[in-house]
Design an enzyme around this catalytic site. Structure first.
Site, short mmCIF file in Angstrom:
data_model
loop_
_atom_site.label_atom_id
_atom_site.label_comp_id
_atom_site.label_asym_id
_atom_site.label_seq_id
_atom_site.Cartn_x
_atom_site.Cartn_y
_atom_site.Cartn_z
N CYS A 142 -1.43 -5.76 3.29
CA CYS A 142 -0.09 -5.46 2.80
C CYS A 142 0.19 -6.32 1.57
O CYS A 142 0.00 -7.54 1.60
CB CYS A 142 0.93 -5.76 3.90
SG CYS A 142 2.65 -5.63 3.36
N CYS B 234 3.19 -9.02 2.45
CA CYS B 234 3.08 -10.12 3.42
C CYS B 234 1.65 -10.53 3.75
O CYS B 234 1.44 -11.53 4.43
CB CYS B 234 3.83 -9.78 4.70
SG CYS B 234 3.02 -8.53 5.72
N CYS C 148 4.48 -1.43 7.26
CA CYS C 148 3.70 -2.60 7.66
C CYS C 148 4.23 -3.11 9.00
O CYS C 148 5.44 -3.28 9.17
CB CYS C 148 3.81 -3.70 6.60
SG CYS C 148 3.02 -5.24 7.10
N CYS D 5 5.89 -6.89 8.21
CA CYS D 5 7.11 -7.09 7.40
C CYS D 5 7.99 -5.85 7.31
O CYS D 5 9.09 -5.92 6.78
CB CYS D 5 6.74 -7.56 5.99
SG CYS D 5 5.98 -6.30 4.94
N CYS E 77 -1.69 8.23 3.93
CA CYS E 77 -1.55 8.40 2.49
C CYS E 77 -0.75 7.21 1.97
O CYS E 77 0.47 7.15 2.15
CB CYS E 77 -0.83 9.71 2.21
SG CYS E 77 -0.62 10.10 0.47
#
Length: 183
Positions: A98, A101, A147, A150, A170
């Site tokens: 991510c 984070c 995510c 986060c 995607c």
């Protein structure tokens, strides 16, 4: 009458294909420093490739630590323009994290070429790395991928991927950081 249907399909079909994953805005890319399979993000104290503690920050707190383009995608669910992101057409081996984070999201072994213009994966790193919610924006019914650490917007999940899962995650390139296996 048939001509009008053809013309409408010819002119509007590309719009629907390009916007299937979101708003389709051109956003610049964020820079990150990779050292010893860790990504350093100066100015973002919440970024960690190893900490899995859930983050519950306000948008104002995120705005202070994320570059504007990353903030627009990850906190306001914008979408980068198709075929412009840095990872949509790569096949390098490594791990995707991510961009907000540092949460581990995907291994490159789950990446496939979907020709949709965004990086696509058929499975996430683990069951907690990505969470989902219904998305009814833009008069479409989709599943938003967020995510698991986060809550940042990553992209969408579709049921048109390859075996063994049949799923296509995607993702926006700008929502991902990549660490190659050879680093």
């Amino acid at each position: 009458m048939k001509t009008n249907i053809f013309i409408n399909t010819f002119f509007f079909l590309p719009f629907f294909i390009v916007t299937a994953c979101g708003q389709n805005k051109k956003l610049p890319e964020e820079k990150a420093v990779i050292t010893n399979k860790q990504i350093n993000k100066p100015g973002n104290p919440y970024y960690s490739n190893s900490d899995t503690t859930k983050l519950n920050l306000t948008d104002a707190e995120w705005k202070k630590v994320l570059p504007e383009d990353v903030y627009l995608v990850m906190r306001e669910a914008e979408t980068e323009r198709a075929f412009t992101g840095k990872y949509w057409n790569t096949d390098e081996k490594g791990t995707y994290y991510c961009a907000a984070c540092g949460n581990k999201l995907f291994r490159s072994t789950a990446k496939f070429s979907s020709s949709c213009g965004w990086p696509s994966f058929f499975e996430q790193e683990n069951k907690k790395s990505i969470i989902f919610k219904n998305d009814f924006s833009y008069n479409m019914e989709r599943i938003e991928a967020l995510c698991g650490r986060c809550g940042g917007h990553l992209g969408h999940l579709f049921d048109d991927g390859p075996p063994p899962t049949g799923k296509r995650y995607c993702m926006n390139s700008i929502a991902l950081d990549f660490v190659p296996d050879n680093q």
